[in-house]
Design a protein around this motif. Structure first.
Motif, PDB file in Angstrom:
ATOM      1  N   LEU A 170       6.160  10.999 -13.714  1.00 49.25           N
ATOM      2  CA  LEU A 170       6.181   9.484 -13.876  1.00 49.25           C
ATOM      3  C   LEU A 170       7.524   8.901 -13.081  1.00 49.25           C
ATOM      4  N   ASN A 171       8.370   9.936 -12.779  1.00 51.24           N
ATOM      5  CA  ASN A 171       9.673   9.434 -11.728  1.00 51.24           C
ATOM      6  C   ASN A 171       8.987   9.186 -10.599  1.00 51.24           C
ATOM      7  N   TYR A 172       8.248  10.191  -9.955  1.00 51.54           N
ATOM      8  CA  TYR A 172       7.526   9.988  -8.748  1.00 51.54           C
ATOM      9  C   TYR A 172       6.696   8.644  -8.461  1.00 51.54           C
ATOM     10  N   HIS A 173       5.753   8.359  -9.783  1.00 49.02           N
ATOM     11  CA  HIS A 173       5.091   7.308  -9.729  1.00 49.02           C
ATOM     12  C   HIS A 173       5.882   5.945  -9.506  1.00 49.02           C
ATOM     13  N   LYS A 174       7.037   5.660 -10.152  1.00 45.28           N
ATOM     14  CA  LYS A 174       7.808   4.762 -10.144  1.00 45.28           C
ATOM     15  C   LYS A 174       8.419   4.454  -8.677  1.00 45.28           C
ATOM     16  N   ARG A 175       8.530   5.371  -8.046  1.00 42.78           N
ATOM     17  CA  ARG A 175       8.868   5.108  -6.597  1.00 42.78           C
ATOM     18  C   ARG A 175       7.813   5.312  -5.486  1.00 42.78           C
ATOM     19  N   LEU A 176       6.889   5.928  -5.841  1.00 38.57           N
ATOM     20  CA  LEU A 176       5.677   5.933  -5.057  1.00 38.57           C
ATOM     21  C   LEU A 176       4.957   4.689  -4.821  1.00 38.57           C
ATOM     22  N   ILE A 177       4.931   4.039  -5.936  1.00 40.63           N
ATOM     23  CA  ILE A 177       4.046   2.889  -6.051  1.00 40.63           C
ATOM     24  C   ILE A 177       4.638   1.748  -4.826  1.00 40.63           C
ATOM     25  N   ASP A 178       5.895   2.040  -4.554  1.00 40.44           N
ATOM     26  CA  ASP A 178       6.255   1.099  -3.491  1.00 40.44           C
ATOM     27  C   ASP A 178       5.946   1.457  -2.048  1.00 40.44           C
ATOM     28  N   LEU A 179       6.046   2.689  -1.947  1.00 43.14           N
ATOM     29  CA  LEU A 179       5.802   3.494  -0.695  1.00 43.14           C
ATOM     30  C   LEU A 179       4.508   3.491  -0.082  1.00 43.14           C
ATOM     31  N   VAL A 180       3.370   3.367  -1.085  1.00 47.05           N
ATOM     32  CA  VAL A 180       1.930   3.298  -0.804  1.00 47.05           C
ATOM     33  C   VAL A 180       1.583   2.087  -0.256  1.00 47.05           C
ATOM     34  N   LYS A 181       0.619   1.774   0.569  1.00 49.80           N
ATOM     35  CA  LYS A 181       0.426   0.492   1.046  1.00 49.80           C
ATOM     36  C   LYS A 181      -0.599  -0.141   0.093  1.00 49.80           C
ATOM     37  N   VAL A 182      -0.646  -1.368  -0.195  1.00 53.46           N
ATOM     38  CA  VAL A 182      -1.927  -1.775  -1.036  1.00 53.46           C
ATOM     39  C   VAL A 182      -3.191  -1.531  -0.181  1.00 53.46           C
ATOM     40  N   GLY A 183      -4.028  -0.880  -0.996  1.00 52.03           N
ATOM     41  CA  GLY A 183      -5.147  -0.337  -0.429  1.00 52.03           C
ATOM     42  C   GLY A 183      -5.078   1.142  -0.300  1.00 52.03           C
ATOM     43  N   GLY A 184      -3.700   1.711  -0.204  1.00 53.42           N
ATOM     44  CA  GLY A 184      -3.553   2.947  -0.107  1.00 53.42           C
ATOM     45  C   GLY A 184      -3.859   3.701  -1.338  1.00 53.42           C
TER      46      GLY A 184
END
Length: 247
Positions: A170-184
């Motif tokens: 969950l800690n990863y998800h909170k950060r990764l959602i900003d790093l992955v592009k829309v559609g990624g």
């Protein structure tokens, strides 16, 4: 009624393949998938790394061969180029990614154990794809926090694969959602966790399975209601949830 001999034969046949985490009830059916679809098309380097990993005492940690094939297909379908992997082990899924992305593609790969990564590195180098990999030894969260500080990293990743410490998913998800592009796409591995996500609270489970089960359940609930993503949970390997960012 099954005899003791039948049961012993069934048990001896289980988990004969490295990374066998299939949730299929029939081992014969899993072997059919491997022998019909996976192994005949498996890259020679992937086969070699799978065999190298088989000799490691923690070989169950590796990505299964059918999941490696799935990841390769997915990466090509979405034309992924800039990717990230959290949790590398000996690098089977990392090699699958490196072979699937373009020659100028990149993978930021993070793991707390460089020794395991170096076990598979000679095979990766032989395959001629090591130049695509930027390996960082150590915890991923501090690296992600630094990346988020720089706006140019936001929405810069086409694909991210997470197969690491389940208590930090969950800690990863909170950060990764900003790093992955829309559609990624973000892929979270082990989201069915040995099938323990549906076992009764008092069911006999191995200690590590019981410890991480609650974290996996928490992640699954969070992903199911996250309005920023579309999700698809697949019973491949030990369960993988594919998250496509939509906003």
């Amino acid at each position: 009624m099954a005899t003791n001999e039948d049961q012993n034969q069934t048990e001896s046949g289980r988990h004969q393949e490295v990374g066998h985490k299939s949730l299929l009830q029939s081992d014969a059916l899993y072997q059919y998938i491997l022998e019909t679809s996976v192994f005949p098309r498996e890259h020679e380097a992937m086969k070699e790394l799978r065999e190298v990993t088989a000799k490691h005492p923690w070989n169950i940690m590796t990505t299964s061969a059918d999941e490696g094939q799935f990841l390769s297909m997915l990466l090509k379908l979405i034309n992924a180029k800039n990717t990230m992997e959290i949790g590398v082990y000996t690098g089977y899924s990392l090699l699958a990614t490196a072979l699937a992305i373009p020659e100028d593609g990149k993978i930021l790969a993070m793991d707390i154990n460089k020794e395991n990564y170096e076990l598979g590195l000679p095979v990766i180098k032989k395959a001629g794809v090591d130049h695509k990999i930027d390996f960082r030894e150590g915890p991923a969260l501090p690296v992600l926090d630094e990346m988020i500080k720089d706006e140019k990293n936001h929405g810069s990743y086409d694909f991210i694969f997470v197969d690491a410490d389940k208590d930090n998913y969950l800690n990863y998800h909170k950060r990764l959602i900003d790093l992955v592009k829309v559609g990624g796409v973000i892929g979270y591995d082990n989201t069915l966790w040995n099938g323990s996500v549906v076992t009764p609270p008092d069911a006999p489970l191995r200690k590590y399975v019981r410890y991480y089960r609650d974290f996996v359940l928490e992640l699954n609930k969070a992903l199911a209601v996250d309005p920023r993503i579309e999700i698809c949970m697949l019973p491949v390997g030990d369960g993988i949830t594919i998250c496509r960012r939509i906003k």
